[in-house]
Design an enzyme around this catalytic site. Sequence first.
Site, PDB file in Angstrom:
ATOM      1  N   GLN A   1       7.915  15.222 -50.959  1.00  0.00           N
ATOM      2  CA  GLN A   1       6.648  15.720 -50.424  1.00  0.00           C
ATOM      3  C   GLN A   1       6.122  16.932 -51.193  1.00  0.00           C
ATOM      4  O   GLN A   1       5.066  17.470 -50.835  1.00  0.00           O
ATOM      5  CB  GLN A   1       6.800  16.074 -48.945  1.00  0.00           C
ATOM      6  CG  GLN A   1       7.150  14.901 -48.051  1.00  0.00           C
ATOM      7  CD  GLN A   1       6.057  13.850 -47.963  1.00  0.00           C
ATOM      8  OE1 GLN A   1       4.898  14.120 -48.264  1.00  0.00           O
ATOM      9  NE2 GLN A   1       6.431  12.651 -47.562  1.00  0.00           N
TER      10      GLN A   1
ATOM     11  N   HIS B   1      14.701  14.078 -43.765  1.00  0.00           N
ATOM     12  CA  HIS B   1      14.369  12.657 -43.733  1.00  0.00           C
ATOM     13  C   HIS B   1      15.667  11.869 -43.676  1.00  0.00           C
ATOM     14  O   HIS B   1      16.699  12.304 -44.184  1.00  0.00           O
ATOM     15  CB  HIS B   1      13.588  12.310 -45.009  1.00  0.00           C
ATOM     16  CG  HIS B   1      12.981  10.953 -45.044  1.00  0.00           C
ATOM     17  ND1 HIS B   1      13.716   9.813 -45.303  1.00  0.00           N
ATOM     18  CD2 HIS B   1      11.692  10.537 -44.882  1.00  0.00           C
ATOM     19  CE1 HIS B   1      12.918   8.763 -45.305  1.00  0.00           C
ATOM     20  NE2 HIS B   1      11.683   9.166 -45.037  1.00  0.00           N
TER      21      HIS B   1
ATOM     22  N   CYS C   1      10.729   8.804 -39.922  1.00  0.00           N
ATOM     23  CA  CYS C   1      12.094   8.832 -40.493  1.00  0.00           C
ATOM     24  C   CYS C   1      12.752  10.193 -40.290  1.00  0.00           C
ATOM     25  O   CYS C   1      13.541  10.644 -41.126  1.00  0.00           O
ATOM     26  CB  CYS C   1      12.092   8.445 -41.971  1.00  0.00           C
ATOM     27  SG  CYS C   1      11.672   6.715 -42.252  1.00  0.00           S
TER      28      CYS C   1
ATOM     29  N   ASP D   1      15.253  17.523 -52.101  1.00  0.00           N
ATOM     30  CA  ASP D   1      14.412  16.357 -51.869  1.00  0.00           C
ATOM     31  C   ASP D   1      12.961  16.790 -52.062  1.00  0.00           C
ATOM     32  O   ASP D   1      12.402  17.496 -51.224  1.00  0.00           O
ATOM     33  CB  ASP D   1      14.652  15.833 -50.454  1.00  0.00           C
ATOM     34  CG  ASP D   1      13.706  14.701 -50.056  1.00  0.00           C
ATOM     35  OD1 ASP D   1      12.811  14.362 -50.838  1.00  0.00           O
ATOM     36  OD2 ASP D   1      13.861  14.172 -48.942  1.00  0.00           O
TER      37      ASP D   1
ATOM     38  N   LYS E   1       4.655   8.107 -53.841  1.00  0.00           N
ATOM     39  CA  LYS E   1       3.964   9.188 -53.128  1.00  0.00           C
ATOM     40  C   LYS E   1       3.141  10.051 -54.084  1.00  0.00           C
ATOM     41  O   LYS E   1       2.417  10.945 -53.644  1.00  0.00           O
ATOM     42  CB  LYS E   1       4.971  10.055 -52.380  1.00  0.00           C
ATOM     43  CG  LYS E   1       5.729   9.320 -51.270  1.00  0.00           C
ATOM     44  CD  LYS E   1       6.684  10.252 -50.541  1.00  0.00           C
ATOM     45  CE  LYS E   1       7.626   9.500 -49.620  1.00  0.00           C
ATOM     46  NZ  LYS E   1       6.949   8.847 -48.492  1.00  0.00           N
TER      47      LYS E   1
END
Length: 420
Positions: free
Chosen positions: A208, A128, A374, A205, A231
């Site tokens: 998600q 991202h 992104c 990261d 999220k």
Amino acid sequence: MTLTKDRTLADKVRADFPILHQEVNGKPLVYLDNAATSQKPLAVLNAIRDYYEQYNSNVHRGVHTLSAKATDAYEGARDKVAAFVNAASRQEIIYTRNASEAINLVAYSWGLSNLQRGDEIILSVMEHHSNLIPWQLTAQKTGAVLKFVELTPDGVFDLEQFKSLISDKTKLVSTVHVSNTLGCINPVEEIIEIAHQYGAKVLIDACQSAPHMVLDVQAMDCDWLVASGHKMCAPTGIGFLYGKLDLLRSMPPFLGGGEMIADVFLDHATYADLPHKFEAGTPSIGEAIALGAAVDYLSGIGMHNIHTYEAELTAYLFQQLQQIPEIKTYGPQPTSTGEGRAALAAFTAGDVHPHDLSTILDQAGIAIRAGHHCTQPLHRYLKVQSTARASLYFYNTREEIDLFIASLKEAVEFFGSIFG
């Protein structure tokens, strides 16, 4: 949570999400844009409203009752986040506005202090922009070199290439846990183990993955991990950075101001201990408290239950997409039980522009995402300008997937009749 055969997880939780019970363009809302942001349950909405209605006050600075109550709730939420990711200490959880700020914190505090000309940073082509731009800026300022792991033919992180890229020059590996475009689940435990053999630090990261699966930072052994609250059923404007305690203590402050100090003189200052050293100024108090409520809500359902149910939805989604010949999906295919990838599908439909697909679907009340998500470099790597993306969460149903597929078929046929 035990689910009967006839009562799914979504059946049990949908009443908790008021926004889902509405019509859009005269059709029942089918919200399939969860990778961009999730919807918020009543428990979270009530938590932020209760703060502003009942005990709105600044934290840490007052001895009056409202301030004490706000401080207890704000710091209590930190304890919940620490338990959610199995941090060894609550001091390892730093509140940030979002994951982007958390990555920038590490880049500017640790990166500018530790990286030198010729040092190497390994990323992947699927990152991202939030896990790419901060490292580009850091490399420009320090003279460090960026290297990129590409994809296997199956559309996943090329671990063998990673092994060939890493060396004693590697000082940092920063990679996404789950790709927001490909849906692949990267082998982060193995990546971290290899990186540590070379003395490199690792940032994960987890934007998600945190909303969808069990996270254990101690078992993972990452040096840092970032996530965004919005999220994972929390409000916007709140995220967090996990970092190993000794590592965070070695890092200089990111921002200066109130809250992050111990003693201040006209010509110098000393800084507060963790976590406050990295939390300058009045924080997002209500949002942090609501993040704690979101963690309670997700934990009450059980992250394992969420992951299992979403895997079933993923298998069904891909089975249905395969019935449309024009559809091409990106990333790995799920197993028959839906394992092996996240609950999202980025796809194209021949010559139909993804924005046109999204517009037509919106007229049917179906919300999906269209664009580069992104991940512009990844789309260039895949030789596709943009994709459409349907992303699921635990409140979605098979019936919603059926509505999406039916509308998608109609849209593809409509544009096919024009192009044909």
